[in-house]
Scaffold this motif. Structure first.
Motif: not given
Ligand SMILES: C[S@@+](CC[C@H](N)C(=O)[O-])C[C@H]1O[C@@H](n2cnc3c(N)ncnc32)[C@H](O)[C@@H]1O
Length: 428
Positions: A81-85, A158-162, A412-416
């Protein structure tokens, strides 16, 4: 690489298009290292070829680069899901903007038009496509691991809504009776204004027991609706307590199961703001690749809008919402495949402005048709700077000027990187 796996020492010089660190061996071979930061000195295990070089895995950080940061999520480094945290805010923002600059440069277009990155806060992704895999002793639920079909069983995100994050554990338990060992499902969760909507796509139908577990989950966690479908087939309801609904501007839309919506409300607001800022005084606007009407309904406050979209359920939802809001004359809709049958120049010339927001592969055929048109203002929304730059080139070659580009960090934090751009037809 035909050599057996070996470890090397490597200094990271830059970050590539997927957010991977890039270093160079003495013989010039480029090494791509996921989760590496610029300036890192690393021990890297070489794991195979990639493009013009090889891919490596961090074995040890000998010396961290100046932009290295602590990632907030314990799944970072495995979860796809994330590449850049792992880099600080300044390096992160610079990298995202560079993706847009590089794509435009490679298409022979300048960078002058690009403004600063619009950030979207964490914990706001309201729509997520997850995967689930039955293990026999339970179900794994999360995103795919990076470059792999295996599932990262998420207990935090840390991307999804609570609300979506809180659903992960009970959903995992509720899927147990359906996803026996080896069975998989694709799950779209959408956190709507009336509660969570869930669509599960699987190869085998849920048994009565599986339906009961999901219905109990829906009631216990107050979900709006649960549906299931076999890949490509019409979704069937399992339970519904309320119609999943969102508002685009002041118009309420009944969302079809799994419908595309912008991944976060904040991202949608940023895109809408940019589109409206780019809109000229217009009598008629075309909204191409319109989805359920994210842009169409806000545009309709300023102009008559013709929305075009290929997805049947989305067009039906848009038409129903327009009619319920008393906008049937102001917002019209057409179901049409814009790759095979793009709006041609004579059709386009009826509009004062065209907004187009294609999927990641872009809108080559539609951009080529726009390039032949006399539409004064074209507003592009894109989630892929490379296909955007290719389509932008077509418009510029057709006589448009790329006047402005607003990058929006929807993922956020993905490579898109997402963006909104305005093209003006140069006066002849
Ligand atoms: C990135 S989404 C944008 C949707 C909408 N503008 C929004 O913001 O919610 C792209 C849309 O293009 C539609 N689409 C994909 N391929 C298409 C095609 N060949 N012709 C027309 N629409 C297409 C999808 O169904 C999807 O609704």
């Amino acid at each position: 690489m035909d050599r057996p796996l070996r470890s090397i020492e490597l200094e990271i010089e830059s970050l590539g298009a997927l957010g991977d660190g890039l270093g160079t061996l003495a013989d010039g071979t480029r090494i791509y290292v996921p989760y590496a930061a610029v300036g890192d000195r690393l021990i890297v295990a070489l794991e195979g070829r990639r493009g013009d070089g090889a891919v490596g895995r961090i074995v040890e950080i000998l010396h961290p680069g100046p932009g290295r940061a602590q990632s907030p999520c314990r799944h970072f480094g495995r979860c796809g899901g994330c590449a850049l945290q792992h880099i600080d805010e300044a390096s992160y923002r610079r990298w995202k903007i560079e993706q847009v600059e590089t794509a435009l440069r490679r298409s022979g277009l300048g960078n002058d038009a690009i403004s600063d990155l619009v950030s979207i806060p964490p914990h706001t992704r309201r729509r997520a496509a997850l995967v689930a895999l039955g293990r026999g002793n339970g179900v794994e639920l999360g995103f795919h691991a990076r470059a792999s079909r295996s599932v990262v069983d998420l207990d935090e995100c840390h991307v999804l809504t609570p609300a979506l994050t809180a659903l992960l554990a009970p959903l995992r338990a509720a899927l147990g009776p359906w996803l026996t060992a080896g069975k998989t499902a694709d799950i779209v969760l959408t956190d709507t204004a009336t509660g969570i909507d869930m669509l599960v796509a699987a190869k085998t139908a849920p048994s009565l027991a599986a339906r009961r577990h999901l219905t109990d989950l829906g009631r216990a966690h107050d979900l709006a609706r649960i549906s299931w479908s076999r890949a490509g087939a019409e979704p069937e309801p399992i339970m519904q307590q309320r119609q999943p609904r969102l508002r685009f501007g002041d118009v309420a839309i009944d969302l079809p199961p799994g419908a595309f919506i912008q991944p976060s409300a904040a991202g949608e607001a940023a895109l809408v703001r940019a589109v409206l800022a780019f809109l000229p005084k217009a009598g008629r606007v075309a909204d191409l690749f319109a989805g359920c009407g994210t842009f169409a309904f806000v545009l309709s406050r300023h102009a008559a809008v013709h929305a075009v979209e290929s997805d049947k359920a989305a067009v039906e939802a848009l038409v129903r919402a327009a009619s319920r809001a008393g906008l049937a004359g102001r917002v019209t809709a057409e179901r049409r495949n814009l790759e095979s049958y793009p709006l041609a120049a004579p059709e386009l010339d009826r509009f004062d402005a065209v907004v187009f927001d294609p999927p990641r592969r872009g809108a080559k055929a539609q951009a080529a048709a726009l390039a032949q048109s006399a539409v004064p203002v074209v507003i592009a929304v894109s989630c892929d700077p490379k296909t955007f730059a290719r389509d932008a080139r077509l418009l510029v070659d057709g006589g448009y000027r790329l006047e402005s580009v607003v990058p929006v960090d929807q993922f956020t934090w993905a490579a898109h990187v997402e963006l909104v751009a305005r093209f003006l037809r140069a006066k002849s």
